[in-house]
Scaffold this motif. Structure first.
Motif, short mmCIF file in Angstrom:
data_model
loop_
_atom_site.label_atom_id
_atom_site.label_comp_id
_atom_site.label_asym_id
_atom_site.label_seq_id
_atom_site.Cartn_x
_atom_site.Cartn_y
_atom_site.Cartn_z
N LYS A 61 0.71 -1.35 0.47
CA LYS A 61 -0.21 -0.30 0.07
C LYS A 61 1.36 1.29 0.21
N ASP A 65 1.08 4.24 -3.05
CA ASP A 65 0.83 4.93 -2.28
C ASP A 65 2.50 5.96 -2.96
N SER A 66 3.26 5.80 -2.61
CA SER A 66 4.16 6.28 -3.69
C SER A 66 4.29 6.85 -4.04
N TYR A 68 1.58 6.38 -6.66
CA TYR A 68 0.87 7.53 -7.12
C TYR A 68 0.85 9.11 -6.71
N ILE A 69 1.88 9.26 -5.79
CA ILE A 69 1.85 10.98 -5.51
C ILE A 69 2.85 11.51 -6.02
N TYR A 129 5.91 10.29 2.74
CA TYR A 129 5.42 10.12 1.45
C TYR A 129 6.32 12.04 0.68
N LEU A 255 -2.33 11.33 1.61
CA LEU A 255 -1.03 11.74 0.76
C LEU A 255 -1.83 13.04 0.50
#
Length: 309
Positions: A61, A65-66, A68-69, A129, A255
């Motif tokens: 996850k 998420d990393s 994605y950002i 993040y 995020l």
């Protein structure tokens, strides 16, 4: 209640600027002394902070998420790069200042101000993040950014691979590698890294305060082009980030908060540093950095509250 907590955290961070201002105005401390502190923060404390923050348990996850950002960052950087050209021409800047303005709209002070603010507001998970965003930021800064600085100075564009390996970028890469390989640093090493990393926020704020202490308000307040740059950097850029995540994600989670606030930071101090190094538009860069930093005390607070509503 949450908004009140955010405002308190921001106030505490910005209060740390005051000792730097006092030392600049009322002690024999010089810029050379401040440069020594700056070197410690940039080359050791900041990388330690990032490595310590990235010492979290691996999960798909977090990895997703990393990515994605990172995608969000690249898209927004591309958008800002496109709109910065017509804006620079609109306010009738010289060609050299146009290239510098592109740099200043693209890159914010995500290290000295961004990381401390995000850590204070959202904790260590958010800092992970922020470090991923710093990875994207540094790669672009030492390629696209340096090219803009060189063009603003009338120099030949020359990007060297070794320039990419800044201490901050190395810290992010080390932390990311340890995360991906699921390696936990032994306590005997982890504790000194954590302790050194905690110096980052107070020292970074002291440095900013020391720089602001030498601010010549009369010279800066009369330059309307600097106001225009600050307005776009501190209001328009984070608004674009906010609209982007609203369209993309709908809801604003952790995020998205990190993403928006990171792009709400003032002009990167690197604008002044590299303008001086390449003998470019140093005065314009310095004025934009300092004035945007002062105004950001208000604008960062506003956006931190907006994303919680």
């Amino acid at each position: 209640m949450l908004i009140l907590s955010i405002l308190k955290s921001l106030i505490m961070i910005f209060i740390m600027i005051l000792p730097g201002v006092i030392f600049r105005k009322f002690t024999p401390m010089t810029m050379k002394n401040c440069d020594g502190i700056n070197s410690f923060v940039v080359n050791l404390a900041w990388p330690c902070l990032v490595i310590d923050a990235m010492q979290i348990e691996f999960s798909m996850k977090i990895l997703g998420d990393s990515l994605y950002i990172m995608v969000l960052c690249l898209i927004l950087f591309a958008v800002l790069f496109v709109i910065s050209f017509p804006f620079a021409k609109l306010i009738r800047l010289t060609k050299t200042k146009q290239y510098l303005t592109i740099f200043m709209l693209l890159f914010g002070n995500t290290g000295f101000i961004g990381i401390p603010v995000i850590k204070a507001l959202y904790g260590t998970e958010a800092l992970f993040y922020a470090a991923i965003m710093e990875l994207v930021n540094d790669i672009l800064l030492f390629t696209v950014g340096i090219a803009c600085i060189q063009l603003s100075a009338g120099s030949e564009v020359k990007i060297r691979a070794k320039d990419l390996m800044s201490p901050g970028l190395i810290g992010v890469l080390v932390g990311l590698l340890l995360f991906l390989c699921r390696i936990e640093i032994p306590a005997v090493i982890a504790l000194p890294i954590e302790t050194i990393g905690t110096c980052t926020t107070p020292l970074a704020m002291f440095i900013i305060g020391f720089q602001l202490g030498g601010l010549s308000l009369k010279e800066i307040l009369g330059d309307m082009q600097v106001y225009a740059v600050c307005f776009v950097k501190l209001i328009i850029v984070p608004l674009i980030a906010l609209l982007m995540v609203k369209v993309w994600a709908g809801d604003i989670g952790l995020l998205e908060k990190v993403f928006i606030l990171d792009f709400a930071m003032p002009v990167a101090s690197a604008a002044a540093i590299y303008s001086q190094a390449y003998r470019g538009e140093q005065s314009f860069a310095t004025k934009s950095v300092l004035l945007s930093t002062v105004i950001s005390i208000v604008t960062i607070s506003i956006f931190a509250v907006i994303i919680e509503l």
